[in-house]
Design a protein around this motif. Sequence first.
Motif, PDB file in Angstrom:
ATOM      1  N   GLY A  87       0.802  -1.211   0.000  1.00  0.00           N
ATOM      2  CA  GLY A  87       0.000   0.000   0.000  1.00  0.00           C
ATOM      3  C   GLY A  87       0.837   1.263   0.000  1.00  0.00           C
ATOM      4  O   GLY A  87       0.301   2.364   0.107  1.00  0.00           O
ATOM      5  N   GLY A  88       2.178   1.121  -0.099  1.00  0.00           N
ATOM      6  CA  GLY A  88       3.024   2.308  -0.012  1.00  0.00           C
ATOM      7  C   GLY A  88       3.082   2.841   1.402  1.00  0.00           C
ATOM      8  O   GLY A  88       3.276   4.039   1.620  1.00  0.00           O
ATOM      9  N   GLN A  89       2.893   1.972   2.377  1.00  0.00           N
ATOM     10  CA  GLN A  89       2.777   2.362   3.782  1.00  0.00           C
ATOM     11  C   GLN A  89       3.964   3.203   4.240  1.00  0.00           C
ATOM     12  O   GLN A  89       5.115   2.849   4.034  1.00  0.00           O
ATOM     13  N   ARG A  90       3.667   4.346   4.893  1.00  0.00           N
ATOM     14  CA  ARG A  90       4.713   5.266   5.342  1.00  0.00           C
ATOM     15  C   ARG A  90       4.770   5.280   6.863  1.00  0.00           C
ATOM     16  O   ARG A  90       3.751   5.147   7.538  1.00  0.00           O
ATOM     17  N   ASN A  91       5.979   5.480   7.391  1.00  0.00           N
ATOM     18  CA  ASN A  91       6.172   5.473   8.835  1.00  0.00           C
ATOM     19  C   ASN A  91       6.289   6.902   9.375  1.00  0.00           C
ATOM     20  O   ASN A  91       6.167   7.869   8.636  1.00  0.00           O
ATOM     21  N   MET A  92       6.524   7.024  10.679  1.00  0.00           N
ATOM     22  CA  MET A  92       6.540   8.345  11.300  1.00  0.00           C
ATOM     23  C   MET A  92       7.683   9.223  10.788  1.00  0.00           C
ATOM     24  O   MET A  92       7.528  10.445  10.690  1.00  0.00           O
ATOM     25  N   VAL A  93       8.805   8.622  10.449  1.00  0.00           N
ATOM     26  CA  VAL A  93       9.923   9.418   9.947  1.00  0.00           C
ATOM     27  C   VAL A  93       9.564  10.030   8.586  1.00  0.00           C
ATOM     28  O   VAL A  93       9.862  11.193   8.311  1.00  0.00           O
ATOM     29  N   GLN A  94       8.907   9.260   7.751  1.00  0.00           N
ATOM     30  CA  GLN A  94       8.493   9.769   6.440  1.00  0.00           C
ATOM     31  C   GLN A  94       7.437  10.859   6.571  1.00  0.00           C
ATOM     32  O   GLN A  94       7.471  11.857   5.859  1.00  0.00           O
ATOM     33  N   VAL A  95       6.483  10.672   7.489  1.00  0.00           N
ATOM     34  CA  VAL A  95       5.468  11.699   7.715  1.00  0.00           C
ATOM     35  C   VAL A  95       6.110  12.980   8.225  1.00  0.00           C
ATOM     36  O   VAL A  95       5.768  14.085   7.785  1.00  0.00           O
ATOM     37  N   PHE A  96       7.049  12.834   9.152  1.00  0.00           N
ATOM     38  CA  PHE A  96       7.738  14.014   9.687  1.00  0.00           C
ATOM     39  C   PHE A  96       8.531  14.728   8.605  1.00  0.00           C
ATOM     40  O   PHE A  96       8.468  15.961   8.488  1.00  0.00           O
ATOM     41  N   SER A  97       9.283  13.993   7.807  1.00  0.00           N
ATOM     42  CA  SER A  97      10.147  14.629   6.799  1.00  0.00           C
ATOM     43  C   SER A  97       9.327  15.366   5.745  1.00  0.00           C
ATOM     44  O   SER A  97       9.784  16.371   5.196  1.00  0.00           O
ATOM     45  N   ASN A  98       8.120  14.898   5.480  1.00  0.00           N
ATOM     46  CA  ASN A  98       7.267  15.555   4.497  1.00  0.00           C
ATOM     47  C   ASN A  98       6.379  16.636   5.113  1.00  0.00           C
ATOM     48  O   ASN A  98       5.917  17.525   4.391  1.00  0.00           O
ATOM     49  N   GLY A  99       6.120  16.539   6.419  1.00  0.00           N
ATOM     50  CA  GLY A  99       5.160  17.463   7.018  1.00  0.00           C
ATOM     51  C   GLY A  99       5.715  18.479   7.980  1.00  0.00           C
ATOM     52  O   GLY A  99       4.998  19.414   8.374  1.00  0.00           O
ATOM     53  N   ALA A 100       6.980  18.364   8.371  1.00  0.00           N
ATOM     54  CA  ALA A 100       7.512  19.258   9.403  1.00  0.00           C
ATOM     55  C   ALA A 100       7.560  20.708   8.952  1.00  0.00           C
ATOM     56  O   ALA A 100       7.182  21.620   9.698  1.00  0.00           O
ATOM     57  N   ALA A 101       8.032  20.966   7.735  1.00  0.00           N
ATOM     58  CA  ALA A 101       8.130  22.350   7.249  1.00  0.00           C
ATOM     59  C   ALA A 101       6.753  22.986   7.139  1.00  0.00           C
ATOM     60  O   ALA A 101       6.546  24.133   7.555  1.00  0.00           O
ATOM     61  N   ALA A 102       5.791  22.248   6.590  1.00  0.00           N
ATOM     62  CA  ALA A 102       4.432  22.778   6.444  1.00  0.00           C
ATOM     63  C   ALA A 102       3.793  23.024   7.805  1.00  0.00           C
ATOM     64  O   ALA A 102       3.104  24.035   8.007  1.00  0.00           O
ATOM     65  N   THR A 103       4.012  22.116   8.747  1.00  0.00           N
ATOM     66  CA  THR A 103       3.430  22.279  10.081  1.00  0.00           C
ATOM     67  C   THR A 103       4.000  23.500  10.781  1.00  0.00           C
ATOM     68  O   THR A 103       3.264  24.260  11.434  1.00  0.00           O
ATOM     69  N   THR A 104       5.286  23.733  10.640  1.00  0.00           N
ATOM     70  CA  THR A 104       5.913  24.912  11.235  1.00  0.00           C
ATOM     71  C   THR A 104       5.312  26.191  10.662  1.00  0.00           C
ATOM     72  O   THR A 104       5.015  27.147  11.395  1.00  0.00           O
ATOM     73  N   ALA A 105       5.123  26.229   9.338  1.00  0.00           N
ATOM     74  CA  ALA A 105       4.519  27.395   8.701  1.00  0.00           C
ATOM     75  C   ALA A 105       3.067  27.573   9.146  1.00  0.00           C
ATOM     76  O   ALA A 105       2.603  28.705   9.351  1.00  0.00           O
ATOM     77  N   ALA A 106       2.325  26.470   9.304  1.00  0.00           N
ATOM     78  CA  ALA A 106       0.934  26.554   9.752  1.00  0.00           C
ATOM     79  C   ALA A 106       0.854  27.123  11.167  1.00  0.00           C
ATOM     80  O   ALA A 106      -0.017  27.948  11.472  1.00  0.00           O
ATOM     81  N   LEU A 107       1.761  26.692  12.035  1.00  0.00           N
ATOM     82  CA  LEU A 107       1.793  27.237  13.388  1.00  0.00           C
ATOM     83  C   LEU A 107       2.179  28.714  13.374  1.00  0.00           C
ATOM     84  O   LEU A 107       1.666  29.508  14.170  1.00  0.00           O
ATOM     85  N   GLY A 108       3.081  29.079  12.465  1.00  0.00           N
ATOM     86  CA  GLY A 108       3.436  30.486  12.324  1.00  0.00           C
ATOM     87  C   GLY A 108       2.247  31.319  11.884  1.00  0.00           C
ATOM     88  O   GLY A 108       2.023  32.434  12.382  1.00  0.00           O
TER      89      GLY A 108
END
Length: 346
Positions: free
Chosen positions: A113-134
Motif C-alpha cells: 500500500g506504499g505504507q509510510r512510517n513516522m519518519v516519512q510523515v515528519f520529513s514531508n510534514g515538518a516544514a508545512a506544520t511549522t509554517a501553519a503554526l506560524g
Amino acid sequence: MSTLRKIIVVWALVSVAATVYLVDQKSYGGTPYYLLEYLILPGGITLGLALVALLNNWLDMGGAIVSVAVGFSHSASHMCLLAALLAFFVTSSVATSVGKRAKRRLDPTYKKGGQRNMVQVFSNGAAATTAALGYLLFAPPGSDGSEALSFQQLNGDGVLAVACMAALAGCCGDTWASEFGILQGSNLPRHILTWRAVPAGTNGGVSFVGTVCSILGGLIVGVAFFFGMSVEHLRTGDFPTLAVTAWPAIPLGALAGFVCSLVDSILGATLQYSGLDRAKNCVVNQPGPNIQHISGRDILDNHAVNFLSSLITAVLIAMATYFVFRETVDMPSQHDYMDDIVGGVY
C-alpha cells in the motif's frame, strides 16, 4: 525506539500543545463555538483521516500518530491549509499505491500500500506544520483569515500560509514525480548533473514524465488551497472578489511542485548515495559488497533530502511571494500579538 523517533514523538506532542494553546489564547473573538470549530472539529477530522490511512495501509501506527499532529495544526489554522494537506495526503497515497508490482521489483524497501512510517510523515510534514503554526501565531485574533490571504492585500501571516501551501505542494509534486516517473518503462531517466541515462529509481534522475507530474502534483495542491480559501469567502458572499485576488495560489502551487522536485533531484544527485545491486537488479541507497556506485555521496538519506527539499521550497516560494506582492505585504510584528497572547487578553 531510536533517538530520532523519540525526537519526532516529542515534536508531535509540542505541535499539538502549541496549536491548542494558540487557539485557546486567541479565542477567535470570544465566540462561544470556537472550542468546537477550532479544536474539537479539527481533532475529529485528523483522527478520522489517520484511521482511514491505517485501514488503507497508507500509514503504519507511528505514521498515523504523527499525522494527527500535522493534520491538527493545519485544520485548526485555516480551511485552505487543511484542503492543501488533504490534496497532498490523498493523491500522494494513491500515487504511491499505483504500480505495486513494478515498484516492489525496483525498490526493495517498498511496503504494501506504499505504507509510510513516522519518519516519512515528519520529513514531508515538518516544514508545512511549522509554517501553519506560524500562521496561527500571527493571524489577527477574531479573524477567519480570509482577508490575509487576498493577494491584493497580502499580510505577513498570508505569506506564512503560502509557505505552508508551498511545502505541501512541493512534497506532492516530488512524490508524483517519483512514483509515476519510475513507471515509465523502457525510457530511462537522465541524471540531472551529467545528463547520462541512469536506472529507474536513481537519486537525481529526471525525466519528462516525472517533471510534468511534479508540476501537476503541485498544481493540485494549489487548486485545493484556492478552493479552501473560497469556503470562507462563500460564507460572506465574496467569492467574485476571491476569484480575482486569490488565483496566484494555483500557479504558485505548480511552481512549488517543480521547484521541490528540482531541489530534491540536485540534493539526491550530490549528497545521497545511489548504487546498483547487480544480484537483485535494483537501485539501493547504501554502499556495500557487489554494489556498483552510480552517483552521489553517502551523506543524506531520503528522509533528510525530503525534509530539506520541502523546507527550501517553502522559503523560496514565500520569498518570491513577498517580493512579487511586496507593495501590499504588511509583515506583522511578533509583539503585535504576543504581548496580548502572553497576557491572556485574547
